[in-house]
Design an enzyme around this catalytic site. Structure first.
Site, PDB file in Angstrom:
ATOM      1  N   SER A 413     -15.248  18.871  20.372  1.00 44.23           N
ATOM      2  CA  SER A 413     -15.453  19.061  18.711  1.00 44.23           C
ATOM      3  C   SER A 413     -14.887  17.730  18.244  1.00 44.23           C
ATOM      4  O   SER A 413     -15.447  16.629  18.670  1.00 44.23           O
ATOM      5  CB  SER A 413     -14.512  19.819  18.627  1.00 44.23           C
ATOM      6  OG  SER A 413     -14.078  20.680  17.426  1.00 44.23           O
ATOM      7  N   LYS A 416     -12.372  15.526  12.465  1.00 47.46           N
ATOM      8  CA  LYS A 416     -12.961  16.133  10.981  1.00 47.46           C
ATOM      9  C   LYS A 416     -12.923  17.225  11.027  1.00 47.46           C
ATOM     10  O   LYS A 416     -13.427  18.249  10.257  1.00 47.46           O
ATOM     11  CB  LYS A 416     -14.199  15.250  10.872  1.00 47.46           C
ATOM     12  CG  LYS A 416     -14.830  13.985  11.124  1.00 47.46           C
ATOM     13  CD  LYS A 416     -15.905  13.438  10.743  1.00 47.46           C
ATOM     14  CE  LYS A 416     -15.295  11.813  10.360  1.00 47.46           C
ATOM     15  NZ  LYS A 416     -14.668  11.017  11.739  1.00 47.46           N
ATOM     16  N   ASN A 453     -13.827   9.651  16.528  1.00 48.37           N
ATOM     17  CA  ASN A 453     -14.686   8.360  16.801  1.00 48.37           C
ATOM     18  C   ASN A 453     -14.720   7.775  18.355  1.00 48.37           C
ATOM     19  O   ASN A 453     -13.978   7.688  18.198  1.00 48.37           O
ATOM     20  CB  ASN A 453     -14.943   7.463  15.523  1.00 48.37           C
ATOM     21  CG  ASN A 453     -14.534   8.250  14.649  1.00 48.37           C
ATOM     22  OD1 ASN A 453     -15.462   9.058  13.620  1.00 48.37           O
ATOM     23  ND2 ASN A 453     -13.132   8.568  13.387  1.00 48.37           N
ATOM     24  N   VAL A 454     -15.995   7.575  18.412  1.00 49.43           N
ATOM     25  CA  VAL A 454     -16.376   7.336  19.685  1.00 49.43           C
ATOM     26  C   VAL A 454     -16.844   5.848  19.022  1.00 49.43           C
ATOM     27  O   VAL A 454     -17.816   5.807  18.939  1.00 49.43           O
ATOM     28  CB  VAL A 454     -16.807   8.101  20.702  1.00 49.43           C
ATOM     29  CG1 VAL A 454     -16.091   9.148  21.336  1.00 49.43           C
ATOM     30  CG2 VAL A 454     -18.096   8.683  19.934  1.00 49.43           C
ATOM     31  N   SER A 457     -21.309   4.435  20.150  1.00 48.48           N
ATOM     32  CA  SER A 457     -22.483   5.837  19.712  1.00 48.48           C
ATOM     33  C   SER A 457     -22.742   5.644  18.439  1.00 48.48           C
ATOM     34  O   SER A 457     -23.017   4.561  18.042  1.00 48.48           O
ATOM     35  CB  SER A 457     -21.577   7.232  19.401  1.00 48.48           C
ATOM     36  OG  SER A 457     -21.414   7.266  17.627  1.00 48.48           O
ATOM     37  N   ARG A 546     -17.491   7.335   0.504  1.00 48.39           N
ATOM     38  CA  ARG A 546     -18.694   8.111   0.709  1.00 48.39           C
ATOM     39  C   ARG A 546     -18.728   9.637   0.740  1.00 48.39           C
ATOM     40  O   ARG A 546     -17.356   9.820   0.897  1.00 48.39           O
ATOM     41  CB  ARG A 546     -19.514   7.467   1.481  1.00 48.39           C
ATOM     42  CG  ARG A 546     -20.368   6.182   1.331  1.00 48.39           C
ATOM     43  CD  ARG A 546     -20.505   5.802   2.808  1.00 48.39           C
ATOM     44  NE  ARG A 546     -19.835   6.213   3.886  1.00 48.39           N
ATOM     45  CZ  ARG A 546     -20.216   6.058   4.893  1.00 48.39           C
ATOM     46  NH1 ARG A 546     -21.553   6.005   5.708  1.00 48.39           N
ATOM     47  NH2 ARG A 546     -19.295   6.214   6.461  1.00 48.39           N
TER      48      ARG A 546
END
Length: 638
Positions: A413, A416, A453-454, A457, A546
């Site tokens: 998961s 976010k 976040n990774v 990626s 964004r």
């Protein structure tokens, strides 16, 4: 205090022994000069003369005193240059003149004495200069092959540094020549395979200022990232072009012996984010070894790393499932000839018939479900696809897992999913709800693992920043205050596997992501790692948020708390709201039915009914048509 005292003593002791070495060498050269002069003059004398010992001692003493006046006992042997040779000649001439002035007071000076003195001075210039420049000549001519190698120093004098040094000395193909080892943990003055330990961090920085160091190897895997960043920043100010390589912490379930092949260039992962994770390899091995493992989304960043780490633990079968046949092809090729065979399977997780056949054929014991759409801005433009895959695909895989009596289902998961402000996050939140609702309805234990976040990626911000830097800029950042949690791919995968081995079913595990990082700071660090200056060599452009983006991400809902687990970096979320399975199925079926009918304008409203914490901005209609969403094409991975 004891180490500092020892280092201070060693500093002066080293200075004294170096001066004494040169003094003895010069004295020996002058003695040899006098002997050669006596032998040369012997055939030309009318009477037999004994060796002029007293006069020789006067000459040697005068010259050595003059050498001291010219500070010739405080120089570096290896870097003797033309200036030093000039000073040697001046010192010998001065010493010779001094001896000429003193000699008449205690002996009669004749032609023999004057010629003898002149010959001693000439031979002295040749022999002392030759002695002083010998080491430089050796390195530049006799040992040319060694000198052509990179001037290298190692920071880290314990086990890892010793192994890397041994590998360098053993294998000439590395083209490296180590001139010193630095480590605050090791007493200076010691030798390791013939290479001296010259001090700690402070001495290393000073060495880099004074000598032409080309490569620094940081063989200190456990060094805190903030300390490594400080060292790199300081070195880049002194010598921006200098190459820095590190021996990283091994985020792997098996480690090879340390060697030069393991060192690599410094990356943003090395100076950013959390410290290396700790794992219980035995519990992970027990959950994988001898089992049939299926990884969905195996061609992606997380999925491919899951395949790689699982392969090391010798499962009975390892099935890699993905719709992207190209990435799957490359992944399978990496395992050719390895002990564990990776079985490729090209399939769409929304294809019920195909997935049912895969489950029936391989009968997986554990599923790592990493297949999902993750790009936030793209899914804002195509919310129907996010729902089909992230919700519909997860529901299908979960249903078939129960049907085929899979032991464990571990879903990847995202942060976010917490108070989601975008379609991607909302669909992943629903996927978590599916796993919790399904748990207990059959033999399958459902577990979700939530993280941020990774780094590195596909589609993540780092490779995009690197591409922008390589293109000369500008680097685009959406907001100067935007922050994100970051973790390396191996860290995220190992902790996901760890959480999967710990779970009993129904849990949503939350990984400790450390402190959030400003995207702007990350962009500046990346520019500096490329030996460039932010806003000077590469401009940074602020583009604005964004669609679907938030300035900050959360790992827990406001109404949630966490419980500690046996692993200090894995927490268990207290999910106070769990949707009833029947109610959840009804709402998901209604949502998918609207998609089939093409009623996409109501998608967000239906998601809101499934995820009450989901917030979104309505798009305005112009002449009956939905306005397009604005934003740069810089896609940051979930």
């Amino acid at each position: 205090m004891e180490i500092e005292s020892y280092k201070e003593k060693y500093k002066y002791r080293n200075k004294f022994t170096r001066g004494l070495f040169f003094l003895v060498g010069d004295a020996f050269s002058l003695c040899l000069s006098a002997l050669l002069s006596y032998i040369i003059l012997f055939p030309f004398t009318d009477i037999v003369r004994t060796f002029p010992l007293e006069h020789t001692l006067l000459i040697i003493g005068s010259i050595l005193a003059a050498m001291a006046v010219f500070r010739m006992y405080l120089v570096n042997w290896k870097y003797t240059g033309l200036r030093d040779l000039v000073r040697i000649i001046l010192a010998i001439v001065l010493g010779g003149g001094l001896s000429f002035g003193i000699a008449p007071f205690y002996q009669e000076m004749g032609n023999y004495e004057y010629v003898f003195t002149a010959l001693v001075l000439i031979h002295g210039v040749l022999l002392i200069s030759g002695f002083r420049i010998s080491k430089r000549l050796y390195h530049e001519f006799i040992s040319r092959s060694k000198n052509s190698k990179k001037y290298t120093i190692i920071f880290g004098g314990e086990s890892e540094g010793e192994q890397i040094l041994r590998d360098i000395l053993k294998n000439n193909q590395w083209d490296l020549s180590v001139y010193g080892i630095f480590d605050d943990r090791v007493l200076p003055g010691l030798r390791m395979h013939g290479v001296r330990v010259l001090g700690g961090k402070k001495e290393m920085i000073d060495h880099i200022r004074r000598f032409p160091v080309e490569l620094l190897i940081v063989a200190f895997p456990e060094m805190p990232k903030k300390d490594l960043k400080e060292i790199i920043d300081e070195i880049k100010e002194i010598r921006p072009e200098m190459e820095i390589k590190i021996l990283p912490s091994f985020h792997s379930l098996t480690d090879d012996p340390v060697g030069v092949k393991h060192i690599r260039n410094v990356s943003i992962e090395d100076i950013l984010g959390r410290e290396p994770v700790k794992i219980d390899i035995n519990s992970i091995r027990a959950s994988i070894t001898g089992k049939t493992v299926l990884v969905t989304g195996a061609g992606g960043s997380i999925g491919s790393e899951l395949v790689e780490q699982c392969a090391k633990l010798k499962p009975t079968r390892l099935v890699a499932l993905d719709i992207d046949e190209t990435e799957l092809f490359y992944l399978v090729n990496e395992f050719e000839g390895s002990e564990t065979e990776v079985i490729p399977c090209v399939a769409n997780i929304t294809d019920e018939s195909k997935i049912d056949q895969v489950f029936a054929r391989f009968q997986p014991d554990i599923i790592f479900h990493a297949a999902a759409y993750k790009h936030v801005p793209m899914m804002e433009s195509f919310p129907d696809e996010a729902i089909k895959v992230n919700i519909g695909g997860t529901r299908l895989i979960a249903s078939l897992a129960c049907k085929h009596k899979v032991d464990k289902f571990v879903m990847v998961s995202t942060d976010k999913a917490v108070n989601p402000a975008n379609v991607m996050g909302a669909t992943k939140r629903v996927a978590e709800e599916i796993c919790m609702a399904r748990n207990g309805t059959g033999p399958t234990k459902f577990i979700s693992v939530r993280f941020g976040n990774v780094l590195g990626s596909r589609g993540s911000v780092v490779p995009i920043f690197i591409e922008q830097i390589n293109n000369g800029g500008p680097v685009t950042v959406t907001d100067p205050e935007m922050k994100r949690y970051f973790m390396t791919i191996p860290e995220a995968v190992l902790l996901t596997m760890q959480a999967g081995s710990m779970g009993d079913g129904g849990e949503v595990f939350v990984l400790d992501m450390g402190e959030p990082v400003k995207i702007l700071d990350m962009a500046k660090d990346l520019i500096r790692l490329h030996n460039l200056e932010p806003d000077k060599d590469i401009q940074i452009e602020i583009t604005g948020l964004r669609p679907g983006e938030k300035l900050y991400e959360e790992l827990l809902n406001a109404e949630e708390g966490v419980l500690e687990t046996e692993h200090e970096e894995i927490f268990k979320a207290i999910c106070s709201r769990r949707t009833d399975e029947e109610e959840l199925e009804t709402k998901i079926s209604d949502l998918l039915a609207h998609l089939k009918k093409g009623k996409n304008e109501y998608i967000r409203d239906h998601l809101k009914s499934l995820v009450p914490t989901y917030t979104y901005k309505e798009r305005k209609k112009v002449n009956g048509t939905m306005t397009p969403q604005k934003g740069k094409s810089l896609f940051v991975e979930g």
